[in-house]
Design a protein around this motif. Structure first.
Motif: not given
Length: 413
Positions: A101-105, A381-391, A396-401
């Motif tokens: 669930f993507v957030k603006p940040a 590298g690791d820019l191809g993976s996504s992490i939902a984050g907890t905040k 603290d989300q990481k979205l694949a480029i």
């Protein structure tokens, strides 16, 4: 046995001056990439709740026990969804294939990561981007907000568009045009793929013509998804794109201009070259007219059929920017489909990092265009993976480029 008569014709036709101009070109599918303003609106819409209207097979904004967040809905079936502005909602998934669930940040951080990667790792003078929503989305990720670049962009059509950016110091624009025939305008809207984008540049007095494409998906390999002549929802549409692509090549190479064709072809050309089936279903010459009884099994061999001689183009050899094991997997992928474990390994952060590492993106060059080192798939590298984050704010989300890796080549003429 491979059919490389076209490559032989290419070598016999080439001739180069001593004062060749070096230019680095790149192609990259950025996976539903948006500018920040549009992304924020998209996030807001995907975060709303929707209820299915079964009688009309659409989803409408609503609440209640049967409602779902837009993240779990086919957004293209949401009533009033603007397909010219917004992608589907479930773009980003974590390693367990759960929708993020993507957030603006989070999206803003993705922009920053993408911009840093482009600046540090994509050393290109000319970059063709696919699957982006417009020029603004590319300006935001280029150094100095793209002020040192000029742009050629698809305007209109659906949200997955093409933008070509080039450094102003490289050359000046002669023309920029949407290649509409590639979108099959005679088809029903549901069966229309994306158009091509054609750019002509004057580079030190030489005309260089570039066509970037993003062809119909899900008909990747004659060894997996069937040949282009196979029935189904996808291959017949890609089959239809052969003729307008060939028409562009023959038209734009007729005066011996320097020509480049690159993009996301959604087709593994290396598998086609290794498939022993006839190029045409009737066994006839690929140089013969396209008729219903003479369909093509091989897009690359039908496009580059050697007639007329000026239309001969060369598919650049492809290498991978990774370790020894990854390079071996890249080589193996050209002769057969990778199995699930092999593909997962090549897509891992320590290797290429992108979900679609090889087999879709290619670069072809025409007569008079020199390239000695082939093309390279760059690792993200690791820019191809996504992490939902907890905040809650998504910081603290990481979205694949992207789910693709850039492909880069140096050419001269």
């Amino acid at each position: 046995m491979l059919r490389f008569a076209v490559a032989l014709s290419w070598m016999l036709a080439c001739g180069f001056s001593a004062q060749a101009k070096d230019v680095t070109i790149a192609s990259w599918n950025l996976g539903w990439h948006m500018d920040l303003a549009t992304a924020n609106q998209w996030i807001d819409l995907c975060s709303k709740r929707y209820v299915k209207d079964a009688t009309a097979d659409v989803w409408r904004e609503g609440s209640g026990p049967d409602s779902k967040p837009g993240w779990f809905v086919d957004a293209f079936k949401i009533d009033g969804w603007d397909t010219t502005r917004f992608p589907v909602c479930g773009v980003y998934r974590d390693r367990d294939n759960k929708i993020v669930f993507v957030k603006p940040a989070g999206y803003q951080e993705r922009h920053k990561s993408l911009a840093r990667y482009v600046a540090s790792s994509v050393p290109a003078d000319i970059i063709a981007f696919q699957e982006v929503n417009g020029e603004d989305s590319i300006r935001e990720i280029l150094p100095d907000h793209g002020n040192q670049y000029d742009f050629c962009a698809v305007v209109g059509y659906k949200v997955q568009r093409i933008v070509i950016a080039w450094k102003k110091s490289v050359g000046t624009k002669i023309s920029c045009a949407v290649e509409d025939p590639v979108s099959l305008p005679g088809n029903p809207e549901s069966e229309r793929p994306r158009p091509g984008l054609a750019l002509s540049l004057d580079i030190d007095g030489t005309t260089v013509r570039i066509l970037s494409v993003h062809l119909k998906s899900r008909c990747v390999s004659p060894f997996e998804n069937g040949r282009l002549a196979s029935p189904g929802d996808h291959c017949p549409i890609l089959q239809q794109q052969v003729e307008p692509l060939e028409a562009w090549i023959e038209r734009e190479t007729a005066d011996d201009a320097k020509v480049v064709l690159m993009g996301d072809f959604n087709r593994n050309f290396w598998h086609e070259l290794r498939d022993l089936s006839p190029v045409r279903t009737d066994g006839g010459s690929p140089a013969s007219p396209h008729i219903p009884a003479s369909l093509t099994n091989s897009l690359i061999e039908d496009l580059i059929d050697g007639a007329p001689a000026t239309s001969v183009m060369r598919l650049l050899d492809e290498h991978c920017e990774t370790n020894e094991v990854g390079s071996l997997l890249c080589d193996v992928s050209e002769s057969r489909p990778l199995d699930r474990e092999e593909r997962a390994l090549l897509s891992a952060p320590g290797y290429l990092g992108c979900g679609n590492p090889v087999g879709l993106d290619h670069i072809l060059v025409g007569r008079g265009v020199k390239n000695s080192q082939g093309a390279k798939h760059l690792s993200i590298g690791d820019l191809g993976s996504s992490i939902a984050g907890t905040k809650p704010d998504g910081s603290d989300q990481k979205l694949a480029i992207s789910d693709h890796c850039p492909i880069v080549a140096q050419i001269s003429y």
